[in-house]
Design an enzyme around this catalytic site. Structure first.
Site, PDB file in Angstrom:
ATOM      1  N   SER A   1       0.771  17.555 -26.078  1.00  0.00           N
ATOM      2  CA  SER A   1      -0.440  17.391 -25.263  1.00  0.00           C
ATOM      3  C   SER A   1      -1.485  18.365 -25.802  1.00  0.00           C
ATOM      4  O   SER A   1      -1.836  19.360 -25.190  1.00  0.00           O
ATOM      5  CB  SER A   1      -0.142  17.628 -23.778  1.00  0.00           C
TER       6      SER A   1
ATOM      7  N   LYS B   1       5.497  31.945 -21.669  1.00  0.00           N
ATOM      8  CA  LYS B   1       6.193  30.718 -21.281  1.00  0.00           C
ATOM      9  C   LYS B   1       6.867  30.123 -22.498  1.00  0.00           C
ATOM     10  O   LYS B   1       6.270  29.998 -23.572  1.00  0.00           O
ATOM     11  CB  LYS B   1       5.277  29.705 -20.572  1.00  0.00           C
TER      12      LYS B   1
ATOM     13  N   LYS C   1      -1.746  30.355 -27.892  1.00  0.00           N
ATOM     14  CA  LYS C   1      -0.808  29.674 -28.786  1.00  0.00           C
ATOM     15  C   LYS C   1      -1.258  29.924 -30.222  1.00  0.00           C
ATOM     16  O   LYS C   1      -2.378  29.541 -30.592  1.00  0.00           O
ATOM     17  CB  LYS C   1      -0.831  28.168 -28.530  1.00  0.00           C
TER      18      LYS C   1
ATOM     19  N   GLU D   1       3.973  20.564 -16.092  1.00  0.00           N
ATOM     20  CA  GLU D   1       4.929  21.673 -16.044  1.00  0.00           C
ATOM     21  C   GLU D   1       4.981  22.329 -14.674  1.00  0.00           C
ATOM     22  O   GLU D   1       3.945  22.684 -14.114  1.00  0.00           O
ATOM     23  CB  GLU D   1       4.558  22.743 -17.098  1.00  0.00           C
TER      24      GLU D   1
ATOM     25  N   GLU E   1      10.776  20.152 -22.859  1.00  0.00           N
ATOM     26  CA  GLU E   1      10.881  21.610 -22.817  1.00  0.00           C
ATOM     27  C   GLU E   1      12.132  22.069 -22.067  1.00  0.00           C
ATOM     28  O   GLU E   1      12.254  23.235 -21.694  1.00  0.00           O
ATOM     29  CB  GLU E   1       9.614  22.216 -22.223  1.00  0.00           C
TER      30      GLU E   1
ATOM     31  N   ASP F   1       1.339  23.893 -14.698  1.00  0.00           N
ATOM     32  CA  ASP F   1       0.442  23.406 -15.746  1.00  0.00           C
ATOM     33  C   ASP F   1       0.296  21.902 -15.537  1.00  0.00           C
ATOM     34  O   ASP F   1       1.066  21.114 -16.087  1.00  0.00           O
ATOM     35  CB  ASP F   1       0.994  23.692 -17.145  1.00  0.00           C
TER      36      ASP F   1
ATOM     37  N   HIS G   1       5.403  15.210 -21.460  1.00  0.00           N
ATOM     38  CA  HIS G   1       6.685  15.753 -21.917  1.00  0.00           C
ATOM     39  C   HIS G   1       7.907  15.060 -21.334  1.00  0.00           C
ATOM     40  O   HIS G   1       9.034  15.491 -21.562  1.00  0.00           O
ATOM     41  CB  HIS G   1       6.765  17.253 -21.593  1.00  0.00           C
TER      42      HIS G   1
ATOM     43  N   ASP H   1      -5.920  26.270 -21.209  1.00  0.00           N
ATOM     44  CA  ASP H   1      -5.121  26.000 -22.411  1.00  0.00           C
ATOM     45  C   ASP H   1      -5.907  25.035 -23.292  1.00  0.00           C
ATOM     46  O   ASP H   1      -6.604  25.443 -24.223  1.00  0.00           O
ATOM     47  CB  ASP H   1      -3.757  25.444 -21.993  1.00  0.00           C
TER      48      ASP H   1
ATOM     49  N   GLU I   1      -2.618  26.371 -14.659  1.00  0.00           N
ATOM     50  CA  GLU I   1      -3.143  26.188 -16.020  1.00  0.00           C
ATOM     51  C   GLU I   1      -3.687  24.775 -16.160  1.00  0.00           C
ATOM     52  O   GLU I   1      -3.059  23.825 -15.677  1.00  0.00           O
ATOM     53  CB  GLU I   1      -1.989  26.437 -17.005  1.00  0.00           C
TER      54      GLU I   1
ATOM     55  N   HIS J   1       4.864  28.965 -26.152  1.00  0.00           N
ATOM     56  CA  HIS J   1       5.520  28.103 -27.140  1.00  0.00           C
ATOM     57  C   HIS J   1       4.763  26.775 -27.215  1.00  0.00           C
ATOM     58  O   HIS J   1       3.748  26.594 -26.522  1.00  0.00           O
ATOM     59  CB  HIS J   1       6.968  27.839 -26.702  1.00  0.00           C
TER      60      HIS J   1
END
Ligand code: PGA
Ligand code: ZN
Length: 417
Positions: free
Chosen positions: A40, A386, A335, A163, A204, A241, A154, A310, A283, A363
């Site tokens: 994403s 995270k 990131k 998330e 994840e 998130d 995900h 993000d 997030e 990550h």
């Protein structure tokens, strides 16, 4: 002096190709980096290059990227002495010549930059985390944010938010925090089984049942309680998130269940969720280009929860600077492969620190067992990391690295800071 640079096409945690980079230094030491890959992704991220050869990993291969590392990049780096990572990263960006590293590929550049950072740390005789610590920054062990329930891009379920993380903010130390994450993960699995829900995993390592957002939040809160922890900042809190770009329709509305929400409606809903559940951080609560909505969200909830960017910030120092001026968010996800070099990552973090924006190291959903980001989280002293669920090798590699650092350095403080 760098005496060798090589790369290899390897698999990431999704079974897609990525690369590992190996840099050899004059003393014969070898320094390896595994390159992560997001799904994403933000529109303004540094660009990952793929071969596009249809009969090799369906176009996702990186053989040409490997060739770029061993050819063009090596020709500029090998045989020279370097004063610091900044000099190497500046050279890489200059050789690339584009603003988003699309020519050489951000995946090539970031692998070289990470391997070079390891070589400098080795040459200085320090562990990576200590070498990454900059003047005026006190290293600390971060609060791990365990992503134990997956949706969005995900997972194959219908859950809109990407998330659902648990953060043992109140844990007395890092080993207790890791244990809390594993305890809550196990409790959530038991709850899912009791309710006859799916215990399959998302990218994840979190569970990916077909539930709606509020059911997910209820189950998470219950799992924290069942595992014997206090839900909230004094024990185990929840971080979200939503990755809202992923559920926004073409008309700009946010599509949740049967509803088509405006940014204002979504902000109202977040305000209720923060009221009802022990949420401490959100997030990407709104889409990456919804700057006005972001400003409103920050005004409404910024003094109560962490409002973290993000996809909207993409670890870019310029974009974060603009966000600070426009009072958008109060925190940034970090990131390394989003901006492409270790130096620019450290620059983005410095910009945040100077403005009082908090930071969380992250990550990607496609990972290797490389644990560079655990060292970065400790060295930068940002207090948050995270790395997915407390399960699956590529996720726990980072948490296990934190445990190693904690064991070897009993004086390092733990927590948000
Ligand atoms: P990605 O997602 O690694 O698939 O981009 C992670 C995130 O959105 O934080
Ligand atoms: Zn995100």
């Amino acid at each position: 002096t760098i005496t060798g640079l090589s790369a290899l096409e390897i698999l990431d945690s999704r079974g897609r190709p990525t690369l590992s980079v190996t840099l050899t230094a004059q003393d014969g030491s070898r320094h390896v980096a595994g390159v992560p890959s997001g799904k994403s992704t933000g529109a303004n991220e540094a660009v990952e290059r793929r071969d596009g050869v249809a009969d090799h990993y369906a176009g996702q291969g990186v053989e040409e990227v490997v060739a770029t590392v061993e050819g063009e990049i090596a020709s500029h780096l090998v045989g020279h002495g370097w004063d610091g990572i900044w000099e190497i990263d500046t050279t890489l960006c200059g050789v690339d010549g584009t603003p988003n590293l699309s020519r050489l590929g951000a995946n090539a550049v970031v692998g070289v930059s990470m391997a070079a950072a390891r070589a400098f740390a080795h040459a200085s005789g320090q562990p990576l985390w200590r070498w990454l610590a900059r003047d005026g920054v006190a290293p600390r062990l971060p609060v791990p944010h365990f992503n134990i329930l997956n949706g969005g891009a995900h997972a194959p379920n219908q859950l809109e938010f990407q998330e659902f993380m648990v953060a043992p903010i109140g844990a007395p130390d890092l080993p207790s925090a890791v244990r809390a994450g594993a305890d809550v993960y196990a409790a959530l699995r038991a709850l899912l089984v009791e309710d006859g829900l799916d215990t399959g995993l998302g990218d994840e390592g979190g569970f990916a049942p077909d539930v709606d957002v509020e059911t997910a939040l209820r189950m998470l809160t219950k799992a924290i309680d069942r595992a014997g922890y206090e839900a909230g900042r004094r024990g185990v809190a929840i971080a979200l998130d939503p990755a809202a770009t992923g559920f926004r329709g073409h008309d700009g509305r946010y599509l949740v269940g049967d509803e088509r929400l405006s940014a204002g409606d979504l902000i109202d809903w977040y305000t209720e969720l923060v009221e009802w559940y022990p949420i401490w951080s959100i997030e990407d609560g709104l889409a990456e280009d919804d700057w006005d909505g972001w400003a409103t969200l920050t005004q409404r909830l910024g003094d109560r929860v962490q409002i973290m960017g993000d996809d909207i910030f993409v670890t870019n120092p310029q974009i974060i600077t603009e966000a600070i001026e426009r009072k958008v968010g109060n925190s940034s996800l970090i990131k390394v492969n989003q901006i492409g070099t270790v130096s620019r990552t450290l620059e983005a973090m410095a910009v945040c620190r100077d403005a009082g924006y908090t930071q969380m190291i992250s990550h990607r959903s496609g990972e290797t067992p490389d644990s560079f980001i655990a060292d970065l989280a400790v060295g930068s002293g940002c207090g948050q990391l995270k790395s997915g669920a407390p399960a699956r090798g590529e996720r726990v590699a980072k948490y296990n690295r934190l445990l190693e650092i904690a064991a070897a350095n009993p004086d390092l403080p733990y927590g948000l800071g």
